[in-house]
Write a protein that holds these residues in place. Structure first.
Motif, PDB file in Angstrom:
ATOM      1  N   UNK A   2       0.807  -1.238  -0.151  1.00 16.38           N
ATOM      2  CA  UNK A   2       0.115   0.006  -0.003  1.00 16.38           C
ATOM      3  C   UNK A   2       0.640   1.271   0.018  1.00 16.38           C
ATOM      4  N   UNK A   3       0.362   2.140   0.753  1.00 16.51           N
ATOM      5  CA  UNK A   3       1.148   3.668   0.635  1.00 16.51           C
ATOM      6  C   UNK A   3       2.481   3.406   1.433  1.00 16.51           C
ATOM      7  N   UNK A   4       3.424   4.361   1.070  1.00 13.98           N
ATOM      8  CA  UNK A   4       4.614   4.192   1.665  1.00 13.98           C
ATOM      9  C   UNK A   4       5.195   5.601   2.077  1.00 13.98           C
ATOM     10  N   UNK A   5       5.913   5.884   3.030  1.00 15.16           N
ATOM     11  CA  UNK A   5       6.588   7.151   3.713  1.00 15.16           C
ATOM     12  C   UNK A   5       8.052   7.020   3.952  1.00 15.16           C
ATOM     13  N   UNK A   6       8.831   8.078   3.740  1.00 19.34           N
ATOM     14  CA  UNK A   6      10.016   8.094   4.381  1.00 19.34           C
ATOM     15  C   UNK A   6      10.560   9.679   4.579  1.00 19.34           C
ATOM     16  N   UNK A   7      11.285   9.818   5.362  1.00 19.08           N
ATOM     17  CA  UNK A   7      11.726  11.020   5.988  1.00 19.08           C
ATOM     18  C   UNK A   7      13.325  11.090   6.530  1.00 19.08           C
ATOM     19  N   UNK A   8      14.021  12.091   6.501  1.00 19.28           N
ATOM     20  CA  UNK A   8      15.354  11.998   7.048  1.00 19.28           C
ATOM     21  C   UNK A   8      15.703  13.573   7.116  1.00 19.28           C
ATOM     22  N   UNK A   9      16.760  13.496   8.387  1.00 17.83           N
ATOM     23  CA  UNK A   9      17.417  14.914   8.488  1.00 17.83           C
ATOM     24  C   UNK A   9      18.901  14.508   8.684  1.00 17.83           C
ATOM     25  N   UNK A  10      19.742  15.290   7.861  1.00 21.43           N
ATOM     26  CA  UNK A  10      21.096  15.220   7.899  1.00 21.43           C
ATOM     27  C   UNK A  10      21.782  16.539   8.512  1.00 21.43           C
ATOM     28  N   UNK A  11      22.911  16.453   9.284  1.00 21.41           N
ATOM     29  CA  UNK A  11      23.727  17.668   9.869  1.00 21.41           C
ATOM     30  C   UNK A  11      25.139  17.400   9.501  1.00 21.41           C
ATOM     31  N   UNK A  12      25.581  18.460   9.020  1.00 20.82           N
ATOM     32  CA  UNK A  12      26.982  18.415   8.268  1.00 20.82           C
ATOM     33  C   UNK A  12      27.570  19.551   8.796  1.00 20.82           C
ATOM     34  N   UNK A  13      28.646  19.442   9.458  1.00 19.39           N
ATOM     35  CA  UNK A  13      29.447  20.645   9.922  1.00 19.39           C
ATOM     36  C   UNK A  13      30.743  20.296  10.558  1.00 19.39           C
ATOM     37  N   UNK A  14      31.815  20.779   9.642  1.00 22.33           N
ATOM     38  CA  UNK A  14      33.056  20.509   9.844  1.00 22.33           C
ATOM     39  C   UNK A  14      33.273  18.784   9.768  1.00 22.33           C
ATOM     40  N   UNK A  15      34.117  18.166  10.809  1.00 18.74           N
ATOM     41  CA  UNK A  15      34.337  16.889  10.698  1.00 18.74           C
ATOM     42  C   UNK A  15      33.035  15.940  11.100  1.00 18.74           C
ATOM     43  N   UNK A  16      31.996  16.503  11.384  1.00 21.51           N
ATOM     44  CA  UNK A  16      30.630  15.901  11.741  1.00 21.51           C
ATOM     45  C   UNK A  16      29.791  15.762  10.925  1.00 21.51           C
ATOM     46  N   UNK A  17      29.447  14.721  10.453  1.00 16.89           N
ATOM     47  CA  UNK A  17      28.418  14.165   9.424  1.00 16.89           C
ATOM     48  C   UNK A  17      27.052  13.059  10.326  1.00 16.89           C
ATOM     49  N   UNK A  18      26.163  13.607  10.535  1.00 22.39           N
ATOM     50  CA  UNK A  18      25.089  12.625  11.223  1.00 22.39           C
ATOM     51  C   UNK A  18      23.853  12.791  10.652  1.00 22.39           C
TER      52      UNK A  18
END
Length: 324
Positions: free
Chosen positions: A141-157
């Motif tokens: 049936x229906x499908x959903x997806x979401x994300x948040x990324x944080x990139x700052x200097x050496x940090x990638x989350x």
């Protein structure tokens, strides 16, 4: 196996400036199995992506068509192997009477009839969201997806979520989440992640099917915790990763503990700006009929590979990637 580092592909994309910071965009990308020259993704002409949309420098990008999910895109942010070889998250399956995925929503990777939105970069943050109608298909049936990324200097989350409903938007569902990222110390880049998928979809088939032995309204559930590193030495990058697999599935019959530890080492050697050679060696143990099997990147092992015993699955991958 073709696609041991990244799935082999051929694509076309275009951008037309409409003025005022607005552009029309399209992308057509097909997967190619280099073993025999056939098309990937079940023989689709443009199975990797087929999309059209509008992109605004101020408001972000909206696209529609067959699209990769934010959850799938986020996987590479927590995985030291970034899908490559027998150490990447997509390599692990169960080799039972069919190839059973531990991470079905990560492996299926794309939604049909989808609408997606990506924000412009908001300082160190970027957000993605997607929804797919399902179109009255007989299995999903229906499908959903979401994300948040944080990139700052050496940090990638990154933090991402996805859901796939069963047929008629009932009959159970698949829920997935991934969280983690990396920190670049210069001498080494350290990765850590948590990935979990819970699958109670009684009508889902193929890559989206539940683990064997789970029936009725019960769910198969796997949780993966990984810690890895990439260490550059000039043109060569060494890669190591350990993954702890936790099986929380509700089997119809008692099975005993099926958790496991998966270890992998590998390396990439840059021959030129467009050509890279790579190698990886991965191993995962089996107990109580768990039948884990390691493929290579998105190229997974066939059904019935490990037999019925509790063998250790070990896979060596050698390959070359060329971009043009």
């Amino acid at each position: 196996m073709s696609g041991g580092a990244l799935g082999s592909r051929l694509g076309f994309r275009g951008v037309e400036d409409l003025g005022g910071g607005l552009s029309a965009v399209f992308r057509l990308e097909q997967g190619i199995n280099l073993d025999d020259g056939t098309l990937g993704q079940g023989g689709r002409a443009f199975g990797r992506e087929a999309s059209v949309g509008l992109a605004s420098t101020a408001w972000g990008t909206v696209t529609a068509g067959r699209l990769p999910t934010p959850y799938y895109v986020a996987q590479s942010g927590v995985d030291a192997f970034s899908w490559m070889g027998s150490g990447g998250h997509l390599a692990i399956t169960r080799s039972t009477d069919a190839t059973r995925q531990l991470l079905p929503l990560a492996v299926s990777a794309r939604f049909d009839n989808a609408v997606g939105y990506v924000t412009p970069r908001l300082g160190p943050l970027t957000f993605r969201a997607m929804a797919a109608a399902g179109e009255n298909q007989p299995t999903i049936g229906r499908a959903y997806s979401a994300s948040a990324t944080y990139r700052n200097g050496p940090v990638d989350a990154v933090l991402a979520w996805a859901r796939q409903q069963g047929a008629d938007n009932a009959n159970g569902r698949i829920d997935a989440v991934v969280a983690g990222g990396s920190y670049d110390f210069g001498a080494a880049k350290i990765f850590a992640g948590y990935t979990a998928e819970k699958n109670s979809c009684g009508t889902c088939t193929g890559a989206l099917a539940r683990a064997q032995g789970v029936t009725g309204a019960a769910a198969s559930e796997f949780r993966l915790i990984n810690l890895g590193a990439r260490v550059p030495f000039g043109a060569f990058t060494a890669i190591v990763q350990a993954v702890r697999i936790s099986d929380r599935s509700a089997y119809a019959a008692a099975t005993g503990q099926r958790d496991a530890t998966w270890l992998a080492i590998g390396g990439e050697y840059t021959l030129s700006k467009r050509t890279m050679a790579y190698a990886s060696l991965g191993a995962v143990g089996n107990q109580n009929g768990s039948r884990y099997a390691l493929g290579s990147g998105s190229a997974q092992q066939p059904a019935g590979l490990g037999g019925t015993g509790d063998h250790r699955s070990t896979t060596l991958t050698l390959g070359m990637r060329h971009a043009f």
